[in-house]
Design a protein around this motif. Sequence first.
Motif, PDB file in Angstrom:
ATOM      1  N   THR A 218       0.790  -1.357  -0.021  1.00 39.98           N
ATOM      2  CA  THR A 218       0.191   0.154   0.098  1.00 39.98           C
ATOM      3  C   THR A 218       0.745   1.180  -0.087  1.00 39.98           C
ATOM      4  O   THR A 218       0.620   2.374  -0.612  1.00 39.98           O
ATOM      5  CB  THR A 218      -1.003   0.054   1.252  1.00 39.98           C
ATOM      6  OG1 THR A 218      -1.891  -1.254   1.056  1.00 39.98           O
ATOM      7  CG2 THR A 218      -1.946   1.224   1.263  1.00 39.98           C
ATOM      8  N   MET A 219       1.810   1.310   0.650  1.00 39.96           N
ATOM      9  CA  MET A 219       2.729   2.439   1.033  1.00 39.96           C
ATOM     10  C   MET A 219       3.434   2.689  -0.285  1.00 39.96           C
ATOM     11  O   MET A 219       3.592   3.872  -0.668  1.00 39.96           O
ATOM     12  CB  MET A 219       3.592   2.468   2.223  1.00 39.96           C
ATOM     13  CG  MET A 219       2.914   2.555   3.558  1.00 39.96           C
ATOM     14  SD  MET A 219       2.596   4.226   3.759  1.00 39.96           S
ATOM     15  CE  MET A 219       2.087   4.168   5.273  1.00 39.96           C
ATOM     16  N   SER A 220       3.878   1.775  -0.982  1.00 39.51           N
ATOM     17  CA  SER A 220       4.882   1.658  -2.079  1.00 39.51           C
ATOM     18  C   SER A 220       3.961   2.394  -3.223  1.00 39.51           C
ATOM     19  O   SER A 220       4.259   3.129  -3.780  1.00 39.51           O
ATOM     20  CB  SER A 220       5.165   0.290  -2.460  1.00 39.51           C
ATOM     21  OG  SER A 220       6.249  -0.177  -1.625  1.00 39.51           O
ATOM     22  N   GLU A 221       2.710   1.855  -3.425  1.00 39.99           N
ATOM     23  CA  GLU A 221       1.825   2.333  -4.395  1.00 39.99           C
ATOM     24  C   GLU A 221       1.611   3.880  -4.228  1.00 39.99           C
ATOM     25  O   GLU A 221       1.469   4.623  -4.945  1.00 39.99           O
ATOM     26  CB  GLU A 221       0.427   1.568  -4.201  1.00 39.99           C
ATOM     27  CG  GLU A 221       0.458   0.315  -5.050  1.00 39.99           C
ATOM     28  CD  GLU A 221       0.762   0.146  -6.288  1.00 39.99           C
ATOM     29  OE1 GLU A 221       0.387   1.144  -7.161  1.00 39.99           O
ATOM     30  OE2 GLU A 221       1.513  -0.852  -6.895  1.00 39.99           O
ATOM     31  N   SER A 222       1.354   4.088  -2.997  1.00 38.79           N
ATOM     32  CA  SER A 222       1.213   5.623  -2.296  1.00 38.79           C
ATOM     33  C   SER A 222       2.207   6.586  -2.737  1.00 38.79           C
ATOM     34  O   SER A 222       2.227   7.789  -3.461  1.00 38.79           O
ATOM     35  CB  SER A 222       0.935   5.670  -0.852  1.00 38.79           C
ATOM     36  OG  SER A 222      -0.388   4.858  -0.464  1.00 38.79           O
ATOM     37  N   VAL A 223       3.424   6.014  -2.731  1.00 41.55           N
ATOM     38  CA  VAL A 223       4.724   6.688  -2.781  1.00 41.55           C
ATOM     39  C   VAL A 223       4.874   6.992  -4.351  1.00 41.55           C
ATOM     40  O   VAL A 223       5.190   8.130  -4.994  1.00 41.55           O
ATOM     41  CB  VAL A 223       5.853   5.959  -2.293  1.00 41.55           C
ATOM     42  CG1 VAL A 223       7.041   6.690  -2.724  1.00 41.55           C
ATOM     43  CG2 VAL A 223       6.079   6.105  -0.857  1.00 41.55           C
ATOM     44  N   ALA A 224       4.722   6.063  -5.290  1.00 41.43           N
ATOM     45  CA  ALA A 224       4.524   6.084  -6.834  1.00 41.43           C
ATOM     46  C   ALA A 224       3.583   7.387  -7.239  1.00 41.43           C
ATOM     47  O   ALA A 224       4.046   8.102  -7.981  1.00 41.43           O
ATOM     48  CB  ALA A 224       4.053   4.961  -7.259  1.00 41.43           C
ATOM     49  N   VAL A 225       2.497   7.392  -6.592  1.00 35.94           N
ATOM     50  CA  VAL A 225       1.506   8.507  -7.031  1.00 35.94           C
ATOM     51  C   VAL A 225       2.139   9.794  -6.436  1.00 35.94           C
ATOM     52  O   VAL A 225       1.952  10.676  -7.299  1.00 35.94           O
ATOM     53  CB  VAL A 225       0.056   8.248  -6.302  1.00 35.94           C
ATOM     54  CG1 VAL A 225      -0.990   9.423  -6.203  1.00 35.94           C
ATOM     55  CG2 VAL A 225      -0.666   6.823  -6.875  1.00 35.94           C
ATOM     56  N   LEU A 226       2.471  10.019  -5.395  1.00 32.50           N
ATOM     57  CA  LEU A 226       3.176  11.063  -4.725  1.00 32.50           C
ATOM     58  C   LEU A 226       4.344  11.624  -5.936  1.00 32.50           C
ATOM     59  O   LEU A 226       4.599  12.791  -6.043  1.00 32.50           O
ATOM     60  CB  LEU A 226       3.734  11.030  -3.567  1.00 32.50           C
ATOM     61  CG  LEU A 226       2.546  10.781  -2.407  1.00 32.50           C
ATOM     62  CD1 LEU A 226       3.131  10.462  -1.039  1.00 32.50           C
ATOM     63  CD2 LEU A 226       1.634  12.141  -2.380  1.00 32.50           C
TER      64      LEU A 226
END
Length: 282
Positions: A218-226
């Motif tokens: 979840t965090m990795s996907e969020s970082v990619a979006v950011l």
Amino acid sequence: MIVSGSTSQSLAAALAEATGEPLAHVEFERFPDGELMGKVPDFSADRAVVVASTDSSDAHVELLQLQDAVREAGAEEVVTVLPYMGYARQDAAFEPGEPVSVRAMARAISTGTDRVLTVNPHEPDVTEHFTVPAETVDAAGRLADPLPADLTDPVFCSPDEGAIDIAATVRDAYGSGETDYFEKTRLSGSEVEIEPSDTDVAGRDVVLTDDIIATGSTMSESVAVLDERGAARVFVTCVHPMLAANAHTKLARAGVETIYGTDTIERPVSAVSVAPVVADAL
């Protein structure tokens, strides 16, 4: 006396210092057949505070043994501190024949204690499954301490709406910033789909917050979006740094500046202790 489970030794020592209570000598043994034994050979006190994160099935067994050991040694009151409560995410039976695992664990733990404290359980209502008084301790504010003092127009962001309170708590403890969250759809136990929020993060530092990081997906996907939206630095914070399998590497590859966790689960990223807030609750 403070009695430590094998996976919570640093926290137990910090809690002993915060409360002024002595730290008990605890020994652990594994027999040739695989059975465990946790014992307190020199315990001598009216009250035992057993501090044990149940981050594995073995840790659950240790906890039950330590509760029984201090009773056997004469403790009149037993308080159980669960810095991290395992099985808390198995809080419902989704298919016929499935257990409500957190209920089974809570009932077992209740048999050997007079009171339970849990730190930021994944579902706050898990305390209802205990048959003794149980309460939650909110340690999220501690995550502000290790953050850089010079964050640029920070955004404190949670990976889903359910964790927005944690983001707000960390923001309030930090003293400035905006809060937001992502829309998350879980596709499987390890796959999530992240929908970006509308907050403008370009050129701003972002602090991602959550109660637990398990696989890091979840965090990795969020970082990619950011990253796609031009965020400056991205920091990841969580109360419980489980970081199972390759989670740490996954986050590092995603471009995370730093990962900060507490000592509810003792890991290299445990940058701050929950001992002060647990001490207050005791």
